[in-house]
Design a protein around this motif. Structure first.
Motif, PDB file in Angstrom:
ATOM      1  N   GLU A  20      28.090  34.172  -8.859  1.00 46.85           N
ATOM      2  CA  GLU A  20      27.494  35.491  -9.121  1.00 46.85           C
ATOM      3  C   GLU A  20      26.241  35.681  -8.277  1.00 46.85           C
ATOM      4  O   GLU A  20      25.459  34.757  -8.091  1.00 46.85           O
ATOM      5  N   ALA A  21      26.053  36.880  -7.795  1.00 44.89           N
ATOM      6  CA  ALA A  21      24.967  37.160  -6.861  1.00 44.89           C
ATOM      7  C   ALA A  21      23.611  37.269  -7.559  1.00 44.89           C
ATOM      8  O   ALA A  21      23.522  37.617  -8.738  1.00 44.89           O
ATOM      9  N   LEU A  22      22.570  36.956  -6.785  1.00 41.58           N
ATOM     10  CA  LEU A  22      21.216  37.324  -7.179  1.00 41.58           C
ATOM     11  C   LEU A  22      21.035  38.812  -6.908  1.00 41.58           C
ATOM     12  O   LEU A  22      21.400  39.297  -5.835  1.00 41.58           O
ATOM     13  N   VAL A  23      20.472  39.523  -7.881  1.00 34.71           N
ATOM     14  CA  VAL A  23      20.213  40.951  -7.694  1.00 34.71           C
ATOM     15  C   VAL A  23      18.781  41.244  -8.101  1.00 34.71           C
ATOM     16  O   VAL A  23      18.168  40.511  -8.883  1.00 34.71           O
ATOM     17  N   GLU A  24      18.262  42.328  -7.595  1.00 35.69           N
ATOM     18  CA  GLU A  24      16.878  42.703  -7.884  1.00 35.69           C
ATOM     19  C   GLU A  24      16.760  43.235  -9.311  1.00 35.69           C
ATOM     20  O   GLU A  24      17.595  44.012  -9.775  1.00 35.69           O
ATOM     21  N   ILE A  25      15.725  42.812 -10.004  1.00 37.28           N
ATOM     22  CA  ILE A  25      15.441  43.339 -11.345  1.00 37.28           C
ATOM     23  C   ILE A  25      14.952  44.779 -11.199  1.00 37.28           C
ATOM     24  O   ILE A  25      14.073  45.050 -10.371  1.00 37.28           O
ATOM     25  N   PRO A  26      15.491  45.731 -11.956  1.00 37.56           N
ATOM     26  CA  PRO A  26      15.001  47.114 -11.894  1.00 37.56           C
ATOM     27  C   PRO A  26      13.629  47.210 -12.565  1.00 37.56           C
ATOM     28  O   PRO A  26      13.512  47.477 -13.769  1.00 37.56           O
ATOM     29  N   LEU A  27      12.592  46.996 -11.790  1.00 45.13           N
ATOM     30  CA  LEU A  27      11.254  46.829 -12.348  1.00 45.13           C
ATOM     31  C   LEU A  27      10.723  48.086 -13.034  1.00 45.13           C
ATOM     32  O   LEU A  27       9.796  48.000 -13.848  1.00 45.13           O
ATOM     33  N   GLN A  28      11.306  49.257 -12.742  1.00 50.80           N
ATOM     34  CA  GLN A  28      10.837  50.482 -13.388  1.00 50.80           C
ATOM     35  C   GLN A  28      11.100  50.460 -14.891  1.00 50.80           C
ATOM     36  O   GLN A  28      10.452  51.204 -15.651  1.00 50.80           O
ATOM     37  N   ILE A  29      12.020  49.608 -15.319  1.00 53.84           N
ATOM     38  CA  ILE A  29      12.349  49.507 -16.747  1.00 53.84           C
ATOM     39  C   ILE A  29      11.334  48.624 -17.474  1.00 53.84           C
ATOM     40  O   ILE A  29      11.106  48.776 -18.674  1.00 53.84           O
ATOM     41  N   PHE A  30      10.713  47.712 -16.740  1.00 56.04           N
ATOM     42  CA  PHE A  30       9.865  46.693 -17.331  1.00 56.04           C
ATOM     43  C   PHE A  30       8.412  46.868 -16.895  1.00 56.04           C
ATOM     44  O   PHE A  30       8.093  47.706 -16.062  1.00 56.04           O
ATOM     45  N   ALA A  31       7.541  46.057 -17.475  1.00 53.53           N
ATOM     46  CA  ALA A  31       6.188  45.905 -16.953  1.00 53.53           C
ATOM     47  C   ALA A  31       6.209  44.738 -15.964  1.00 53.53           C
ATOM     48  O   ALA A  31       7.063  43.861 -16.047  1.00 53.53           O
ATOM     49  N   VAL A  32       5.277  44.748 -15.045  1.00 52.69           N
ATOM     50  CA  VAL A  32       5.261  43.696 -14.029  1.00 52.69           C
ATOM     51  C   VAL A  32       3.840  43.499 -13.527  1.00 52.69           C
ATOM     52  O   VAL A  32       3.054  44.455 -13.470  1.00 52.69           O
TER      53      VAL A  32
END
Length: 235
Positions: free
Chosen positions: A14-26
């Motif tokens: 399974e591929a590494l994919v970018e976390i949709p950071l707009q959903i979370f705090a960072v």
């Protein structure tokens, strides 16, 4: 060797994919990058596809309980080179915190400090059978941010080399804020567990899905389980 290292890895690809950071705090810039860690091809805000999907599910569970609260992503994917960088940094920091210098450490002092470091940090192993959890893209370090945008107090910072990092440290502690800290840690664990994650027994902030630790923890809960890991080391 960790107790989970005997778990077989059957890599699913399974591929590494970018976390949709707009959903979370960072936290930005990333805390390890600020120290000089170089990630290379993938940023620390990448995880395996299913891990990202589960993380989104955990965020949805959190919002049902506490509208406008967010899971804060502290660290996700971590190549072994960054694992080595942070292990070395943590050792140097621990030496300095004790008022010592590395060149003058006695063998017993050196052993004590390395033991403290490896209570928290996985060995930066290049052995494909014993990958550091974060190097598989299956582990994520997280905390909570409340509806006012403030980081929720968990009673200790992420990566602290002390017993306060243990998830249940405040369960029966006499600190005046102990129960509040414990409730916050339990809330984080509850939403992550409901989304399929397992929590590192030594770190309140570290959660995993699909790696050796996750499989081992699932097997510990039921002797009939025979989980294997689906994610091995990426780089």
């Amino acid at each position: 060797m960790r107790p989970y290292h005997h778990i077989p890895i059957v890599e699913c690809g399974e591929a590494l994919v970018e976390i949709p950071l707009q959903i979370f705090a960072v936290e930005s810039p990333h805390p390890y990058e600020k120290l000089g860690a170089i990630y290379g091809e993938y940023s620390p805000y990448y995880l395996r596809q299913s891990v990202v999907e589960n993380l989104i599910t955990a965020q949805n569970y959190l919002e049902l309980l506490h509208p406008h609260w967010r899971i804060q992503i502290f660290d996700g994917y971590r190549p072994v080179t960054v694992q080595q960088f942070m292990v070395d940094y943590s050792f140097a920091t621990a030496v300095q915190a004790r008022g010592l210098t590395e060149a003058e450490l006695s063998p017993s002092q050196r052993e004590e400090i390395w033991d403290a470091v490896y209570q928290i940090w996985a060995v930066p192993s290049m052995d494909e059978k014993t990958p550091p959890p974060h190097s598989t893209g299956a582990a994520v370090d997280v905390t909570l941010v409340d509806d006012a945008g403030q980081i929720v107090d968990m009673g200790s910072p992420i990566d602290e080399l002390s017993e306060r990092s243990h998830p249940d440290y405040y369960a029966n502690h006499q600190h005046p804020e102990a129960q509040q800290y414990h409730v916050h840690r339990q809330l984080l664990n509850d939403v992550m567990f409901k989304a399929g994650f397992q929590r590192n027994p030594r770190e309140w902030w570290h959660f995993c899905f699909g790696d050796q630790m996750w499989a081992w923890l699932n097997n510990q809960t039921n002797s009939a389980n025979n989980f294997t890991a689906r994610y091995g080391r990426i780089l």
